[in-house]
Design an enzyme around this catalytic site. Structure first.
Site, PDB file in Angstrom:
ATOM      1  NE  ARG A  83      -4.102   1.232  -3.429  1.00  0.00           N
ATOM      2  CZ  ARG A  83      -4.690   1.318  -2.239  1.00  0.00           C
ATOM      3  NH1 ARG A  83      -3.959   1.375  -1.138  1.00  0.00           N
ATOM      4  NH2 ARG A  83      -6.006   1.325  -2.141  1.00  0.00           N
ATOM      5  CD  GLU A 389      -3.763   1.553   2.461  1.00  0.00           C
ATOM      6  OE1 GLU A 389      -3.855   1.597   3.694  1.00  0.00           O
ATOM      7  OE2 GLU A 389      -4.616   2.038   1.694  1.00  0.00           O
TER       8      GLU A 389
HETATM    9  C1  GBH Z   1      -6.172   2.123   5.812  1.00  0.00           C
HETATM   10  O1  GBH Z   1      -7.232   2.069   6.702  1.00  0.00           O
HETATM   11  C2  GBH Z   1      -6.594   3.128   4.795  1.00  0.00           C
HETATM   12  O2  GBH Z   1      -6.801   2.568   3.508  1.00  0.00           O
HETATM   13  C3  GBH Z   1      -5.705   4.334   4.710  1.00  0.00           C
HETATM   14  O3  GBH Z   1      -6.396   5.346   4.057  1.00  0.00           O
HETATM   15  C4  GBH Z   1      -5.247   4.702   6.107  1.00  0.00           C
HETATM   16  O4  GBH Z   1      -4.581   5.927   6.126  1.00  0.00           O
HETATM   17  C5  GBH Z   1      -4.346   3.603   6.579  1.00  0.00           C
HETATM   18  O5  GBH Z   1      -4.992   2.339   6.510  1.00  0.00           O
HETATM   19  C6  GBH Z   1      -3.830   3.793   7.980  1.00  0.00           C
HETATM   20  O6  GBH Z   1      -4.864   3.828   8.908  1.00  0.00           O
HETATM   21  O7  GBH Z   1     -11.537  -5.002  13.137  1.00  0.00           O
HETATM   22  O8  GBH Z   1     -13.423  -3.739  13.632  1.00  0.00           O
HETATM   23  O9  GBH Z   1     -11.472  -3.362  14.928  1.00  0.00           O
HETATM   24  C7  GBH Z   1      -7.168   1.225   7.754  1.00  0.00           C
HETATM   25  C8  GBH Z   1      -8.207   1.630   8.781  1.00  0.00           C
HETATM   26  C9  GBH Z   1      -7.860  -0.010  10.462  1.00  0.00           C
HETATM   27  C10 GBH Z   1     -10.075   0.604   9.871  1.00  0.00           C
HETATM   28  C11 GBH Z   1      -8.365  -1.301  11.032  1.00  0.00           C
HETATM   29  C12 GBH Z   1     -10.587  -0.680  10.459  1.00  0.00           C
HETATM   30  C13 GBH Z   1     -10.119  -2.442  12.067  1.00  0.00           C
HETATM   31  C14 GBH Z   1     -11.531  -2.428  12.500  1.00  0.00           C
HETATM   32  N1  GBH Z   1      -8.723   0.469   9.426  1.00  0.00           N
HETATM   33  N2  GBH Z   1      -9.704  -1.153  11.486  1.00  0.00           N
HETATM   34  S1  GBH Z   1     -12.017  -3.713  13.629  1.00  0.00           S
END
Ligand code: GBH
Length: 497
Positions: A83, A389
């Site tokens: 991906r 993911e």
């Molecule tokens: C993914 O983002 C991405 O697609 C990827 O690029 C990244 O590297 C990977 O995961 C690891 O981080 O419910 O309001 O507290 C995930 C990022 C994590 C952002 C969970 C929002 C919850 C927000 N997200 N987070 S909240």
């Protein structure tokens, strides 16, 4: 040896896709190479103070130049899919206001051909957070309805050049995160927010996330419409969207807390999936938001209903949810307003749900994987699902301590337990067709820069040398068990005929 339990791997459905995931800004680097234009993330990460370690994705892990070597790493693991996302600013450096960059077109052409040459299926996103900066500058990006036409124009170019070889298209990666982090908390570009949500110079946290989401939903619809009318007949790929999917567990069995968890899910994920699948926003959102929520025309309903072939699920974590509509909630230890901010009707509570990690949003709760998938199965009529993911990030260690990073038993334990829970959902009838580990390599982890490592391969950021962690070897073993049993199954079927 590595405990890649063969009864687990052998139980996944035949033709299941096992892969790893990546994204353009986090992997490619080469930020000005061969005519690429600036993206919103280039602009944002270059502003001092935005990224934890002051870094950016100018070089990242240089996947743009090292993709052949990286495909060899994939071949070693034995994945049957990869991906990645296309950088919009590499294809259209000035968005719709300039020409197609043929060097950019050639890059993904080479990448796709090289993957296919090794029997690895490209699983391609059109956007993964990054868009041409030009679109921000000219008309405010996702805030303007003009972006719908521009996204469709870009999507059409990708379908035209690559559609003969791509069997799975994704329009957006985590549009919910883009809307919330870009326009409510303002911690991602274009860094807009207001009021108690954050410290931005402009924006409207109460209203803009919904405008942006609306434009993204209509952009998705426009791209799907083009694909279905112009290409699907001869190219026959599936097209879907990838959501950030958090499992919201009610903190008590009371009907109030259960409704709060349902509201949280609607405001975070169904916000996009309901319109795209049912043609309308979730009822909870309409009730609570009233005129803050844009509405869809009749025409949209006809065009968009069933506007995807699969749901992509990025699932890492779960939160407890507590009702704040009928009872007053004070923020306190472990209890906080989420960025998702379900319009002040629910708070999240991280206490007790599972083991905490180096990331303040990642709690280990494998049951959440099964619950999430079953929830989607039930709500969306058993639509095909890909886990696009899943993975575990850990804190970067001092150079002297690379070994502790390479021996990543915790990551293996995490993946095993989540795969187990996924299998359990499949046994209950969910139509899950693939799983992608985030990520092949350590890479640029957005606001955390290079301080958090998610890779199955370790990357030395000075030399860019890639070294397999124990998890890469474990995943290899896991997949080879799967392939072996898959072959045995088809062999037995053949013998029975
Ligand atoms: C993914 O983002 C991405 O697609 C990827 O690029 C990244 O590297 C990977 O995961 C690891 O981080 O419910 O309001 O507290 C995930 C990022 C994590 C952002 C969970 C929002 C919850 C927000 N997200 N987070 S909240």
């Amino acid at each position: 040896i590595l405990g890649a339990n063969s009864s687990l791997s052998s139980s996944f459905p035949t033709n299941f896709l096992f892969g790893t995931a990546s994204s353009s800004y986090q992997f490619e680097g080469a930020y000005l190479t061969h005519g690429k234009g600036l993206s919103n993330w280039d602009t944002f990460s270059h502003k001092p103070g935005n990224i934890a370690d002051g870094s950016n994705g100018d070089i990242a892990v240089d996947h743009y130049h090292m993709y052949l070597e990286d495909i060899e790493l994939m071949e070693y693991i034995g994945v049957n899919t990869f991906r990645f996302s296309i950088s919009w600013a590499r294809i259209l450096p000035k968005g719709i206001f300039g020409d197609v960059n043929m060097a950019g077109i050639r890059h993904y052409d080479n990448l796709i051909n090289s993957l296919l040459g090794k029997g690895i299926e490209p699983f391609v996103s059109l956007t993964h957070y990054d868009i041409p900066q030009e679109l921000e500058d000219k008309y405010g990006g996702w805030l303007s309805s003009q972006v719908q036409k521009d996204f469709a124009y870009y999507a059409n170019i990708c379908f035209k050049y690559y559609g003969d070889r791509v069997k799975h298209w994704v329009t957006f990666n985590e549009p919910n995160v883009v809307a919330i982090r870009g326009y409510r908390s303002g911690i991602y570009p274009p860094a807009r927010c207001s009021g108690s949500f954050g410290n931005c110079s402009s924006g409207d946290s109460e209203r803009e996330p919904f405008i942006v989401a609306h434009n993204m939903i209509l952009s998705h619809a426009a791209a799907v419409d083009i694909y279905r009318t112009k290409y699907q007949g001869k190219q026959n790929a599936s097209i879907g969207i990838v959501m950030n999917a958090v499992w919201y567990e009610p903190i008590s069995n009371s009907s109030e807390d259960r409704l709060a968890a349902q509201r949280a899910q609607s405001f975070y994920m169904n916000w996009f999936l309901d319109p795209i699948i049912f043609g309308k926003y979730p009822q909870e959102m309409k009730d609570i938001l009233g005129s803050l929520l844009p509405h869809f025309s009749k025409d949209y309903f006809k065009k968009l209903k069933n506007g995807l072939d699969f749901i992509g699920v990025n699932h890492y974590t779960s939160f407890y949810v507590k009702d704040c509509l009928h009872s007053t909630c004070e923020q306190g230890p472990g209890i906080s307003k989420t960025e998702g901010y379900y319009l002040r009707t629910a708070l999240k509570n991280n206490a007790l749900i599972g083991e905490s990690t180096a990331l303040d949003w990642l709690y280990i709760y494998p049951e959440g994987m099964e619950k999430m998938v079953i929830y989607l199965k039930n709500r969306y009529n058993n639509i095909p699902i890909f886990i696009t993911e899943n993975g575990l990030g850990v804190m970067n260690q001092p150079d002297s301590n690379v070994d502790s990073c390479l021996n990543d038993d915790k990551r293996i334990e995490y993946m095993k337990s989540y795969l187990d829970a996924l299998l359990s959902a499949i046994r209950k009838g969910a139509d899950v067709r693939g799983y992608f580990a985030w990520s092949l390599l350590d890479n640029f982890e957005w606001l955390s820069g290079y301080t958090i490592r998610f890779g199955l391969y370790h990357v030395d950021y000075l030399t860019l040398k890639r070294t397999p962690k124990t998890s890469a070897k474990w995943y290899k073993q896991f997949i080879s068990n799967f392939t072996r049993f898959e072959d045995a199954t088809s062999y037995h079927m053949l013998m029975k005929q």
